[in-house]
Design a protein around this motif. Structure first.
Motif, PDB file in Angstrom:
ATOM      1  N   LEU A   1      32.094  24.391   4.382  1.00 40.31           N
ATOM      2  CA  LEU A   1      32.415  22.991   4.154  1.00 40.31           C
ATOM      3  C   LEU A   1      31.424  22.448   3.127  1.00 40.31           C
ATOM      4  N   GLU A   2      30.995  21.222   3.248  1.00 39.84           N
ATOM      5  CA  GLU A   2      30.024  20.667   2.311  1.00 39.84           C
ATOM      6  C   GLU A   2      28.633  21.195   2.617  1.00 39.84           C
ATOM      7  N   GLY A   3      27.833  21.360   1.565  1.00 38.46           N
ATOM      8  CA  GLY A   3      26.469  21.835   1.761  1.00 38.46           C
ATOM      9  C   GLY A   3      26.442  23.250   2.293  1.00 38.46           C
ATOM     10  N   ASP A   4      25.640  23.444   3.346  1.00 33.79           N
ATOM     11  CA  ASP A   4      25.530  24.767   3.969  1.00 33.79           C
ATOM     12  C   ASP A   4      26.212  24.807   5.327  1.00 33.79           C
ATOM     13  N   THR A   5      27.180  23.916   5.540  1.00 32.02           N
ATOM     14  CA  THR A   5      27.884  23.853   6.820  1.00 32.02           C
ATOM     15  C   THR A   5      29.100  24.778   6.807  1.00 32.02           C
ATOM     16  N   TYR A   6      29.234  25.552   7.879  1.00 30.22           N
ATOM     17  CA  TYR A   6      30.357  26.479   8.010  1.00 30.22           C
ATOM     18  C   TYR A   6      31.098  26.226   9.313  1.00 30.22           C
ATOM     19  N   VAL A   7      32.382  26.488   9.308  1.00 27.77           N
ATOM     20  CA  VAL A   7      33.179  26.548  10.527  1.00 27.77           C
ATOM     21  C   VAL A   7      33.479  28.017  10.776  1.00 27.77           C
ATOM     22  N   VAL A   8      33.026  28.522  11.920  1.00 22.14           N
ATOM     23  CA  VAL A   8      33.192  29.935  12.259  1.00 22.14           C
ATOM     24  C   VAL A   8      34.431  30.109  13.127  1.00 22.14           C
ATOM     25  N   LEU A   9      35.306  31.044  12.732  1.00 22.88           N
ATOM     26  CA  LEU A   9      36.530  31.323  13.474  1.00 22.88           C
ATOM     27  C   LEU A   9      36.552  32.787  13.882  1.00 22.88           C
TER      28      LEU A   9
END
Length: 326
Positions: free
Chosen positions: A81-89
């Motif tokens: 996502l923005e910056g260093d943010t991730y959504v883990v699936l």
């Protein structure tokens, strides 16, 4: 090790290992099937080597922050996502989002095979009936054949939805993945000639000779008569270098094109010279020019192990497949 390429008359057998299992669905009918690879890559596979030491350069999973190699079990799929943010699936979460979609090849419509441009074709697979589905599998295959149509479907493989064509091919049903329309780039940015005969000042005689040449070169489609001559030439070169040492005189397998001449082409004369050459061709495919004789001998040097010279084709594709399978 250099492996012998299978001849076109002796094609490799399809893989018995199922890539995917589910069912073809059309209307209320479900045909349990398994998906199998229908292709076998035959090109030469080059390994990466350190030219200073001839040591193999391998593919590793590296943590970009620490620079250390990590195990496959510690890798998860993340969407940034923005910056260093991730959504883990996880794979289970992805399957749970569309449980039915991941288990079916859902036919949405039937179309004439000629309506689907080759531009959209991607990769073919075999479908085999599972359980007691032989009869309904045969029914769908024969109905497609009799109707002269193919099924347009969608299914999920390796956490990616694919558009696909369900095609009868002899005793088999084949599934050919198709590219989505928005994956095909527009040619608008290219400097292409306008459509139409008059827009390009084409002479009637030129068009007539072009049509005549096409007619001369037209034959029945026989895929077995076309072989990968380029890969064969590379394999021959590998064997020659393995026997002669690290260096060897390379003889061209065909004449190089002279692309340094003028852009002004006498199209009529080229067409005229091309006509009537069918006797020099085999099945519409021009024979390669004979190799020129040479008296130059290779300088003998200490032979290097063949395994360091010859290897396995298309490493980048193999690594991409490994990433997708991870």
């Amino acid at each position: 090790m250099v492996t012998k390429k299978a001849e076109a008359s002796d094609p490799p057998k399809s893989s018995s290992r199922a890539i995917w299992k589910g069912a073809i669905s059309f209307g209320l009918v479900h045909v349990p099937v398994s998906l199998h690879s229908a292709t076998d890559e035959q090109e030469v596979d080059f390994d990466w080597l350190d030219k200073r030491t001839m040591d193999p350069v391998g593919y590793k999973r590296i943590n970009k922050r620490t620079g250390k190699e990590i195990d496959k079990d510690h890798i998860v799929k993340g969407v940034k996502l923005e910056g260093d943010t991730y959504v883990v699936l996880s794979d289970d979460e992805i399957k749970a989002a569309y449980p039915k979609r991941t288990q079916t090849i859902a036919i949405e419509t039937f179309v004439k095979a000629t309506d689907v441009s080759f531009v959209y074709t991607e990769r073919p697979y075999y479908l085999a009936p599972e359980g007691k589905a032989d009869r309904v599998y045969a029914l769908l295959r024969e109905a497609l054949t009799e109707g002269g149509v193919i099924g347009i479907a969608r299914f999920v493989l390796h956490n990616k939805e694919h558009l696909a064509a369900l095609i009868p091919a002899g005793p088999a049903l084949m599934l050919g993945t198709l590219r989505w329309a928005n994956e095909i780039r527009s040619p608008d940015a290219l400097n292409l000639p306008k459509e139409g005969v008059t827009a390009n000042s084409l002479k009637p005689a030129e068009l007539k000779m072009a049509l005549q040449l096409i007619a001369e070169m037209t034959s029945a489609w026989k895929p077995a008569q076309f072989k990968d001559d380029f890969t064969s030439a590379i394999r021959a070169l590998i064997q020659k270098k393995a026997k002669a040492g690290k260096t060897a005189t390379v003889e061209p397998f065909e004449e190089a094109l002279d692309l340094s001449g003028s852009n002004v082409i006498d199209l009529s004369e080229l067409l005229r010279q091309s006509l009537g050459t069918k006797s020099k061709r085999k099945g519409g495919v021009a024979e390669a020019p004979a190799k020129k004789a040479t008296t130059k001998k290779p300088t003998p040097k200490k032979a290097e192990p063949a395994k360091k010279i010859a290897s396995s084709a298309n490493r980048e594709n193999r690594e991409n497949r490994a990433k997708r399978a991870a």
